[in-house]
Design a protein around this motif. Sequence first.
Motif, PDB file in Angstrom:
ATOM      1  N   ALA A   1       0.707  -1.383  -0.003  1.00 27.38           N
ATOM      2  CA  ALA A   1      -0.043   0.174   0.114  1.00 27.38           C
ATOM      3  C   ALA A   1       0.846   1.484  -0.100  1.00 27.38           C
ATOM      4  CB  ALA A   1      -1.012   0.105   1.322  1.00 27.38           C
ATOM      5  N   PHE A   2       1.802   1.271   0.619  1.00 27.37           N
ATOM      6  CA  PHE A   2       2.746   2.421   0.745  1.00 27.37           C
ATOM      7  C   PHE A   2       4.045   2.372  -0.251  1.00 27.37           C
ATOM      8  CE2 PHE A   2       0.661   1.706   4.705  1.00 27.37           C
ATOM      9  CZ  PHE A   2      -0.464   2.964   4.894  1.00 27.37           C
ATOM     10  N   ALA A   3       4.081   1.583  -1.125  1.00 30.71           N
ATOM     11  CA  ALA A   3       5.189   1.536  -2.048  1.00 30.71           C
ATOM     12  C   ALA A   3       5.239   2.763  -3.052  1.00 30.71           C
ATOM     13  CB  ALA A   3       5.215   0.373  -3.097  1.00 30.71           C
TER      14      ALA A   3
ATOM     15  N   ASP B   1       2.835   5.301 -11.839  1.00 32.66           N
ATOM     16  CA  ASP B   1       1.257   5.457 -12.220  1.00 32.66           C
ATOM     17  C   ASP B   1       1.183   4.088 -13.372  1.00 32.66           C
ATOM     18  OD1 ASP B   1       2.748   6.420 -14.421  1.00 32.66           O
ATOM     19  OD2 ASP B   1       1.270   8.343 -14.349  1.00 32.66           O
ATOM     20  N   HIS B   2       1.998   3.469 -13.521  1.00 38.13           N
ATOM     21  CA  HIS B   2       1.793   2.421 -14.662  1.00 38.13           C
ATOM     22  C   HIS B   2       2.810   1.034 -14.289  1.00 38.13           C
ATOM     23  CE1 HIS B   2       1.104   0.518 -18.624  1.00 38.13           C
ATOM     24  NE2 HIS B   2       2.396   0.560 -18.581  1.00 38.13           N
ATOM     25  N   THR B   3       2.244   0.081 -14.501  1.00 34.29           N
ATOM     26  CA  THR B   3       2.899  -1.279 -14.600  1.00 34.29           C
ATOM     27  C   THR B   3       2.310  -2.240 -15.650  1.00 34.29           C
ATOM     28  OG1 THR B   3       2.851  -1.358 -11.996  1.00 34.29           O
ATOM     29  CG2 THR B   3       3.327  -3.460 -13.129  1.00 34.29           C
ATOM     30  N   PRO B   4       3.461  -2.724 -16.565  1.00 31.91           N
ATOM     31  CA  PRO B   4       3.042  -3.273 -17.805  1.00 31.91           C
ATOM     32  C   PRO B   4       2.855  -4.831 -17.195  1.00 31.91           C
ATOM     33  CG  PRO B   4       5.363  -3.134 -17.604  1.00 31.91           C
ATOM     34  CD  PRO B   4       4.938  -2.300 -16.418  1.00 31.91           C
TER      35      PRO B   4
ATOM     36  N   SER C   1      -0.649   6.654  -5.777  1.00 31.20           N
ATOM     37  CA  SER C   1      -1.380   7.866  -5.454  1.00 31.20           C
ATOM     38  C   SER C   1      -2.193   7.911  -4.138  1.00 31.20           C
ATOM     39  CB  SER C   1      -2.298   8.171  -6.706  1.00 31.20           C
ATOM     40  OG  SER C   1      -3.202   7.270  -6.658  1.00 31.20           O
ATOM     41  N   GLY C   2      -2.597   6.496  -3.818  1.00 31.80           N
ATOM     42  CA  GLY C   2      -3.357   6.494  -2.586  1.00 31.80           C
ATOM     43  C   GLY C   2      -4.603   6.026  -2.798  1.00 31.80           C
ATOM     44  N   ASP C   3      -5.223   6.687  -3.806  1.00 34.60           N
ATOM     45  CA  ASP C   3      -6.547   6.313  -4.341  1.00 34.60           C
ATOM     46  C   ASP C   3      -6.781   4.816  -4.984  1.00 34.60           C
ATOM     47  OD1 ASP C   3      -9.078   6.188  -5.194  1.00 34.60           O
ATOM     48  OD2 ASP C   3      -9.119   7.955  -6.672  1.00 34.60           O
ATOM     49  N   PRO C   4      -7.433   3.930  -4.215  1.00 35.80           N
ATOM     50  CA  PRO C   4      -7.456   2.620  -4.958  1.00 35.80           C
ATOM     51  C   PRO C   4      -8.615   2.267  -5.959  1.00 35.80           C
ATOM     52  CG  PRO C   4      -8.906   2.591  -2.827  1.00 35.80           C
ATOM     53  CD  PRO C   4      -8.268   3.890  -3.116  1.00 35.80           C
ATOM     54  N   THR C   5      -9.151   3.215  -6.629  1.00 36.16           N
ATOM     55  CA  THR C   5     -10.125   3.186  -7.514  1.00 36.16           C
ATOM     56  C   THR C   5      -9.609   2.725  -8.756  1.00 36.16           C
ATOM     57  OG1 THR C   5     -11.185   5.214  -6.562  1.00 36.16           O
ATOM     58  CG2 THR C   5     -11.930   4.521  -8.904  1.00 36.16           C
ATOM     59  N   PRO C   6     -10.195   1.650  -9.309  1.00 35.01           N
ATOM     60  CA  PRO C   6      -9.637   1.102 -10.648  1.00 35.01           C
ATOM     61  C   PRO C   6      -9.933   2.014 -11.837  1.00 35.01           C
ATOM     62  CG  PRO C   6     -11.694   0.026  -9.967  1.00 35.01           C
ATOM     63  CD  PRO C   6     -11.329   0.852  -8.813  1.00 35.01           C
ATOM     64  N   SER C   7      -8.747   1.895 -12.698  1.00 33.02           N
ATOM     65  CA  SER C   7      -8.829   2.758 -13.826  1.00 33.02           C
ATOM     66  C   SER C   7      -9.374   1.976 -14.997  1.00 33.02           C
ATOM     67  CB  SER C   7      -7.364   3.155 -14.190  1.00 33.02           C
ATOM     68  OG  SER C   7      -6.720   2.037 -14.671  1.00 33.02           O
ATOM     69  N   ASN C   8      -9.748   2.473 -16.098  1.00 27.51           N
ATOM     70  CA  ASN C   8     -10.239   1.648 -17.068  1.00 27.51           C
ATOM     71  C   ASN C   8      -9.238   0.395 -17.648  1.00 27.51           C
ATOM     72  OD1 ASN C   8     -12.566   2.925 -17.230  1.00 27.51           O
ATOM     73  ND2 ASN C   8     -12.114   4.598 -18.648  1.00 27.51           N
ATOM     74  N   ALA C   9      -7.948   0.877 -17.522  1.00 23.76           N
ATOM     75  CA  ALA C   9      -6.860   0.071 -18.055  1.00 23.76           C
ATOM     76  C   ALA C   9      -6.785  -1.046 -17.110  1.00 23.76           C
ATOM     77  CB  ALA C   9      -5.630   0.923 -18.167  1.00 23.76           C
ATOM     78  N   ASP C  10      -7.010  -0.829 -15.776  1.00 22.46           N
ATOM     79  CA  ASP C  10      -7.020  -1.850 -14.961  1.00 22.46           C
ATOM     80  C   ASP C  10      -8.191  -2.917 -14.971  1.00 22.46           C
ATOM     81  OD1 ASP C  10      -5.207  -0.737 -13.429  1.00 22.46           O
ATOM     82  OD2 ASP C  10      -6.086   0.427 -12.100  1.00 22.46           O
TER      83      ASP C  10
ATOM     84  N   LYS D   1      -2.794   3.661   0.244  1.00 19.24           N
ATOM     85  CA  LYS D   1      -2.816   3.967   1.637  1.00 19.24           C
ATOM     86  C   LYS D   1      -4.204   4.453   2.184  1.00 19.24           C
ATOM     87  CE  LYS D   1      -1.330   8.676   0.601  1.00 19.24           C
ATOM     88  NZ  LYS D   1      -0.170   9.788   0.952  1.00 19.24           N
ATOM     89  N   ASP D   2      -5.212   4.945   1.093  1.00 18.61           N
ATOM     90  CA  ASP D   2      -6.609   5.376   1.515  1.00 18.61           C
ATOM     91  C   ASP D   2      -7.554   4.178   1.584  1.00 18.61           C
ATOM     92  OD1 ASP D   2      -5.496   8.038   1.498  1.00 18.61           O
ATOM     93  OD2 ASP D   2      -6.276   8.526  -0.492  1.00 18.61           O
ATOM     94  N   GLY D   3      -6.906   3.009   1.198  1.00 26.63           N
ATOM     95  CA  GLY D   3      -8.049   1.797   1.300  1.00 26.63           C
ATOM     96  C   GLY D   3      -7.689   0.802   0.272  1.00 26.63           C
ATOM     97  N   HIS D   4      -8.667  -0.094  -0.092  1.00 21.62           N
ATOM     98  CA  HIS D   4      -8.453  -1.107  -1.070  1.00 21.62           C
ATOM     99  C   HIS D   4      -9.918  -1.115  -1.836  1.00 21.62           C
ATOM    100  CE1 HIS D   4     -10.850  -3.376   1.623  1.00 21.62           C
ATOM    101  NE2 HIS D   4     -11.140  -4.131   0.568  1.00 21.62           N
ATOM    102  N   ALA D   5      -9.725  -1.707  -3.170  1.00 23.58           N
ATOM    103  CA  ALA D   5     -11.059  -1.764  -3.957  1.00 23.58           C
ATOM    104  C   ALA D   5     -10.876  -3.108  -4.658  1.00 23.58           C
ATOM    105  CB  ALA D   5     -10.994  -0.744  -5.259  1.00 23.58           C
ATOM    106  N   SER D   6     -11.801  -3.857  -4.610  1.00 26.60           N
ATOM    107  CA  SER D   6     -11.966  -5.414  -5.094  1.00 26.60           C
ATOM    108  C   SER D   6     -12.958  -5.197  -6.451  1.00 26.60           C
ATOM    109  CB  SER D   6     -12.586  -6.033  -4.252  1.00 26.60           C
ATOM    110  OG  SER D   6     -13.383  -7.221  -4.747  1.00 26.60           O
ATOM    111  N   LEU D   7     -12.265  -5.433  -7.296  1.00 33.49           N
ATOM    112  CA  LEU D   7     -12.878  -5.410  -8.536  1.00 33.49           C
ATOM    113  C   LEU D   7     -14.121  -6.612  -8.796  1.00 33.49           C
ATOM    114  CD1 LEU D   7     -10.508  -3.927  -9.444  1.00 33.49           C
ATOM    115  CD2 LEU D   7     -10.684  -5.076 -11.909  1.00 33.49           C
ATOM    116  N   ARG D   8     -13.851  -7.849  -8.082  1.00 35.99           N
ATOM    117  CA  ARG D   8     -15.128  -8.654  -8.159  1.00 35.99           C
ATOM    118  C   ARG D   8     -16.136  -8.037  -6.983  1.00 35.99           C
ATOM    119  NH1 ARG D   8     -16.285 -13.197 -10.531  1.00 35.99           N
ATOM    120  NH2 ARG D   8     -13.930 -13.782 -10.471  1.00 35.99           N
ATOM    121  N   GLY D   9     -15.810  -7.535  -5.917  1.00 39.67           N
ATOM    122  CA  GLY D   9     -16.823  -6.590  -5.229  1.00 39.67           C
ATOM    123  C   GLY D   9     -17.615  -5.568  -5.806  1.00 39.67           C
TER     124      GLY D   9
END
Length: 277
Positions: free
Chosen positions: A171-173, A201-204, A230-239, A265-273
């Motif tokens: 989370a804090f990397a 902001d990008h990982t191939p 960035s801290g915000d776990p909101t998934p992007s369209n690319a994700d 750092k602000d939390g997590h997001a689950s694409l399944r959830g």
Amino acid sequence: MSRRTAEQDLVRRVGLGEAATGLSTSGAEASSAGEPPSPPASAKGPAAGGLEESSPHFLGHRERLRERFRTAGSEALPDYELMELVLFRAVPRADVKPLAKQLIQQFGSFAEAVNAPAARLREVKGVGDAIVTELKIVAAAAERVTRGKVKGRTVLSSWSAVLDYCRAAMAFADKEQFRILFLDKRNQLIADEVQQRGTVDHTPVYPREVVKRALELAASAVILVHNHPSGDPTPSNADIQMTRTIVDVAKPLGIEVHDHIIVGKDGHASLRGLRLI
């Protein structure tokens, strides 16, 4: 009668004794012998870790803080006091409260401070190798403990432990990482691997490489994890698109994608959830 004898006789008559004249103190004798007197403790220069030597008042504070930790636990301590306890080991002879507060102010929280890159930690005045090492030991211990709660257990029945581990590990990397948890047919952890590291902001990610590694490990399912620095776990369209591609490649081969978790750092997001896969 010599001058010294006369002085001693005068002292005895006044009732003070020789020690009160200062003639037999080590500083006076050394000075008379041509040697400079020893400097006071406050003039001895910086203490370990680059902090100035402080008066001994901090010793009582340290023991009181340790006792409060022992009796009330960590939840009774604000972040800066927990940081003080860590710094005690690295800086044994100085007041570390100002530095502890500075670290929390600089990075935002205890967790963010211990996980901050070493180079950024060293930018804080007073932080040297000893302090960086202690902070990194704490970060490594937290990750090891949370990983231990996941190993040997059915992952889907210990979902909160999985989330705790992912947050502690990533989370804090300061750069994006793409991690895969490989599971067997009982949903127990086979392996935990960081497949890719990227930029801020990008990982191939290559879906076929993900599936290839799952086949090599004879995994029946995977959980995908990556972080948002960035801290915000909101998934992007690319994700979302990348996850769906991996699902499409893995499913015909009998490999289930249980979830894709994004941590920050602000939390997590689950694409399944979020019903995105």
